[in-house]
Design a protein around this motif. Sequence first.
Motif, PDB file in Angstrom:
ATOM      1  N   LEU A  33       0.852  -1.186   0.000  1.00  0.00           N
ATOM      2  CA  LEU A  33       0.000   0.000   0.000  1.00  0.00           C
ATOM      3  C   LEU A  33       0.890   1.239   0.000  1.00  0.00           C
ATOM      4  CD1 LEU A  33      -2.673  -1.137   2.605  1.00  0.00           C
ATOM      5  CD2 LEU A  33      -2.848  -1.184   0.117  1.00  0.00           C
ATOM      6  N   ILE A  34       0.353   2.351  -0.468  1.00  0.00           N
ATOM      7  CA  ILE A  34       1.129   3.592  -0.556  1.00  0.00           C
ATOM      8  C   ILE A  34       1.556   4.031   0.849  1.00  0.00           C
ATOM      9  CG2 ILE A  34      -0.815   5.191  -0.453  1.00  0.00           C
ATOM     10  CD1 ILE A  34       0.616   6.762  -2.749  1.00  0.00           C
ATOM     11  N   GLY A  35       2.782   4.480   0.981  1.00  0.00           N
ATOM     12  CA  GLY A  35       3.324   4.896   2.273  1.00  0.00           C
ATOM     13  C   GLY A  35       2.870   6.287   2.673  1.00  0.00           C
ATOM     14  N   PRO A  36       2.959   6.606   3.955  1.00  0.00           N
ATOM     15  CA  PRO A  36       2.492   7.899   4.455  1.00  0.00           C
ATOM     16  C   PRO A  36       3.310   9.088   3.942  1.00  0.00           C
ATOM     17  CG  PRO A  36       3.604   6.685   6.196  1.00  0.00           C
ATOM     18  CD  PRO A  36       3.478   5.756   5.024  1.00  0.00           C
ATOM     19  N   ASN A  37       4.538   8.872   3.521  1.00  0.00           N
ATOM     20  CA  ASN A  37       5.371   9.970   3.043  1.00  0.00           C
ATOM     21  C   ASN A  37       5.363  10.125   1.528  1.00  0.00           C
ATOM     22  OD1 ASN A  37       6.193  10.576   5.675  1.00  0.00           O
ATOM     23  ND2 ASN A  37       7.748   8.982   5.584  1.00  0.00           N
ATOM     24  N   ASN A  38       4.670   9.233   0.821  1.00  0.00           N
ATOM     25  CA  ASN A  38       4.626   9.295  -0.636  1.00  0.00           C
ATOM     26  C   ASN A  38       3.542  10.282  -1.070  1.00  0.00           C
ATOM     27  OD1 ASN A  38       4.263   8.913  -3.394  1.00  0.00           O
ATOM     28  ND2 ASN A  38       4.727   6.738  -3.288  1.00  0.00           N
ATOM     29  N   ARG A  50      -6.195   8.402   2.849  1.00  0.00           N
ATOM     30  CA  ARG A  50      -7.489   8.135   2.205  1.00  0.00           C
ATOM     31  C   ARG A  50      -7.592   6.715   1.652  1.00  0.00           C
ATOM     32  NH1 ARG A  50      -9.502  13.362  -0.893  1.00  0.00           N
ATOM     33  NH2 ARG A  50     -11.069  11.801  -1.312  1.00  0.00           N
ATOM     34  N   SER A  51      -6.577   5.886   1.925  1.00  0.00           N
ATOM     35  CA  SER A  51      -6.547   4.522   1.399  1.00  0.00           C
ATOM     36  C   SER A  51      -7.616   3.651   2.044  1.00  0.00           C
ATOM     37  CB  SER A  51      -5.179   3.884   1.635  1.00  0.00           C
ATOM     38  OG  SER A  51      -5.189   2.536   1.197  1.00  0.00           O
ATOM     39  N   ARG A  52      -8.237   2.809   1.224  1.00  0.00           N
ATOM     40  CA  ARG A  52      -9.196   1.821   1.702  1.00  0.00           C
ATOM     41  C   ARG A  52      -8.736   0.411   1.342  1.00  0.00           C
ATOM     42  NH1 ARG A  52      -9.708   5.117   4.551  1.00  0.00           N
ATOM     43  NH2 ARG A  52     -11.479   6.423   5.022  1.00  0.00           N
ATOM     44  N   GLY A  53      -7.452   0.275   1.013  1.00  0.00           N
ATOM     45  CA  GLY A  53      -6.884  -1.044   0.753  1.00  0.00           C
ATOM     46  C   GLY A  53      -7.060  -1.507  -0.680  1.00  0.00           C
ATOM     47  N   HIS A  58     -13.531  -1.114 -10.421  1.00  0.00           N
ATOM     48  CA  HIS A  58     -14.980  -0.894 -10.438  1.00  0.00           C
ATOM     49  C   HIS A  58     -15.588  -1.045  -9.044  1.00  0.00           C
ATOM     50  CE1 HIS A  58     -14.989  -5.305 -10.883  1.00  0.00           C
ATOM     51  NE2 HIS A  58     -16.196  -5.257 -10.364  1.00  0.00           N
ATOM     52  N   ASN A  59     -15.087  -1.986  -8.235  1.00  0.00           N
ATOM     53  CA  ASN A  59     -15.589  -2.107  -6.860  1.00  0.00           C
ATOM     54  C   ASN A  59     -15.196  -0.896  -6.030  1.00  0.00           C
ATOM     55  OD1 ASN A  59     -16.972  -4.511  -7.105  1.00  0.00           O
ATOM     56  ND2 ASN A  59     -15.222  -5.772  -6.539  1.00  0.00           N
ATOM     57  N   CYS A  60     -14.024  -0.358  -6.282  1.00  0.00           N
ATOM     58  CA  CYS A  60     -13.587   0.855  -5.595  1.00  0.00           C
ATOM     59  C   CYS A  60     -14.584   1.985  -5.867  1.00  0.00           C
ATOM     60  CB  CYS A  60     -12.180   1.231  -6.078  1.00  0.00           C
ATOM     61  SG  CYS A  60     -11.532   2.767  -5.380  1.00  0.00           S
ATOM     62  N   ALA A  61     -14.903   2.182  -7.135  1.00  0.00           N
ATOM     63  CA  ALA A  61     -15.843   3.251  -7.522  1.00  0.00           C
ATOM     64  C   ALA A  61     -17.225   3.013  -6.926  1.00  0.00           C
ATOM     65  CB  ALA A  61     -15.925   3.341  -9.035  1.00  0.00           C
ATOM     66  N   ASN A  62     -17.686   1.764  -6.966  1.00  0.00           N
ATOM     67  CA  ASN A  62     -19.024   1.442  -6.464  1.00  0.00           C
ATOM     68  C   ASN A  62     -19.144   1.560  -4.954  1.00  0.00           C
ATOM     69  OD1 ASN A  62     -19.958   0.953  -9.052  1.00  0.00           O
ATOM     70  ND2 ASN A  62     -19.518  -1.232  -8.957  1.00  0.00           N
ATOM     71  N   LYS A  63     -18.010   1.559  -4.249  1.00  0.00           N
ATOM     72  CA  LYS A  63     -18.027   1.690  -2.789  1.00  0.00           C
ATOM     73  C   LYS A  63     -17.595   3.076  -2.334  1.00  0.00           C
ATOM     74  CE  LYS A  63     -17.513  -3.209  -1.954  1.00  0.00           C
ATOM     75  NZ  LYS A  63     -16.763  -4.290  -1.341  1.00  0.00           N
ATOM     76  N   ALA A  88     -11.761   1.668 -16.301  1.00  0.00           N
ATOM     77  CA  ALA A  88     -10.376   1.171 -16.334  1.00  0.00           C
ATOM     78  C   ALA A  88     -10.305  -0.349 -16.368  1.00  0.00           C
ATOM     79  CB  ALA A  88      -9.591   1.714 -15.139  1.00  0.00           C
ATOM     80  N   GLY A  89     -11.217  -1.028 -15.699  1.00  0.00           N
ATOM     81  CA  GLY A  89     -11.237  -2.490 -15.703  1.00  0.00           C
ATOM     82  C   GLY A  89     -10.013  -3.130 -15.070  1.00  0.00           C
ATOM     83  N   LEU A  90      -9.548  -2.584 -13.980  1.00  0.00           N
ATOM     84  CA  LEU A  90      -8.332  -3.079 -13.328  1.00  0.00           C
ATOM     85  C   LEU A  90      -8.636  -3.913 -12.091  1.00  0.00           C
ATOM     86  CD1 LEU A  90      -6.294   0.202 -13.646  1.00  0.00           C
ATOM     87  CD2 LEU A  90      -5.809  -1.945 -14.820  1.00  0.00           C
ATOM     88  N   GLU A  91      -7.703  -4.765 -11.737  1.00  0.00           N
ATOM     89  CA  GLU A  91      -7.792  -5.612 -10.542  1.00  0.00           C
ATOM     90  C   GLU A  91      -6.524  -5.423  -9.715  1.00  0.00           C
ATOM     91  OE1 GLU A  91     -10.374  -7.617  -9.761  1.00  0.00           O
ATOM     92  OE2 GLU A  91     -11.462  -7.261 -11.631  1.00  0.00           O
ATOM     93  N   ASN A  92      -6.641  -5.642  -8.409  1.00  0.00           N
ATOM     94  CA  ASN A  92      -5.485  -5.689  -7.484  1.00  0.00           C
ATOM     95  C   ASN A  92      -4.758  -4.378  -7.276  1.00  0.00           C
ATOM     96  OD1 ASN A  92      -5.905  -8.548  -7.312  1.00  0.00           O
ATOM     97  ND2 ASN A  92      -4.839  -8.752  -9.255  1.00  0.00           N
ATOM     98  N   GLY A  93      -5.441  -3.252  -7.407  1.00  0.00           N
ATOM     99  CA  GLY A  93      -4.837  -1.963  -7.137  1.00  0.00           C
ATOM    100  C   GLY A  93      -5.292  -1.443  -5.772  1.00  0.00           C
ATOM    101  N   GLU A  94      -4.918  -0.220  -5.467  1.00  0.00           N
ATOM    102  CA  GLU A  94      -5.274   0.386  -4.169  1.00  0.00           C
ATOM    103  C   GLU A  94      -6.348   1.427  -4.375  1.00  0.00           C
ATOM    104  OE1 GLU A  94      -3.092   2.492  -0.317  1.00  0.00           O
ATOM    105  OE2 GLU A  94      -1.901   1.927  -2.055  1.00  0.00           O
ATOM    106  N   CYS A  95      -7.378   1.355  -3.540  1.00  0.00           N
ATOM    107  CA  CYS A  95      -8.535   2.249  -3.621  1.00  0.00           C
ATOM    108  C   CYS A  95      -8.426   3.385  -2.619  1.00  0.00           C
ATOM    109  CB  CYS A  95      -9.791   1.420  -3.331  1.00  0.00           C
ATOM    110  SG  CYS A  95     -11.331   2.362  -3.345  1.00  0.00           S
ATOM    111  N   PHE A  96      -8.846   4.581  -3.041  1.00  0.00           N
ATOM    112  CA  PHE A  96      -8.836   5.766  -2.169  1.00  0.00           C
ATOM    113  C   PHE A  96     -10.187   6.462  -2.228  1.00  0.00           C
ATOM    114  CE2 PHE A  96      -4.629   4.913  -3.723  1.00  0.00           C
ATOM    115  CZ  PHE A  96      -3.808   5.070  -2.611  1.00  0.00           C
ATOM    116  N   ILE A  97     -10.661   6.954  -1.066  1.00  0.00           N
ATOM    117  CA  ILE A  97     -11.927   7.687  -1.018  1.00  0.00           C
ATOM    118  C   ILE A  97     -11.669   9.158  -1.242  1.00  0.00           C
ATOM    119  CG2 ILE A  97     -13.121   6.036   0.442  1.00  0.00           C
ATOM    120  CD1 ILE A  97     -12.639   8.097   2.758  1.00  0.00           C
TER     121      ILE A  97
END
Length: 97
Positions: A33-38, A50-53, A58-63, A88-97
């Motif tokens: 996951l992205i680090g706090p200093n990045n 703002r990370s949600r893991g 598409h699930n990121c957007a829907n949530k 985008a149709g991507l899998e296994n990335g990091e979601c942010f609110i």
Amino acid sequence: MQLLLSLSLIAFIGAAVASVSEPFAGSCSNVALIGPNNQNYAKQGCVNSRSRGWASSHNCANKGGSAYLCVQGTTTTCISGKANLISAGLENGECFI
């Protein structure tokens, strides 16, 4: 025989053109996951606080997600905007609110 070769060539060219229009489709290879200093992607909304893991785009957007970080090879991309996340149709990335 020539007709079959022509149709095969047309199908191949069509598939090549279709893949150009979907540059992100596939799987991300984020290893952490992205680090706090990045802050490299903060402008687009990809910040640690703002990370949600992990999620699919598409699930990121829907949530309620508004940004998505994806690493593919040596390229890291932060995608922002609900419509962009869905398309985008991507899998296994990091979601942010």
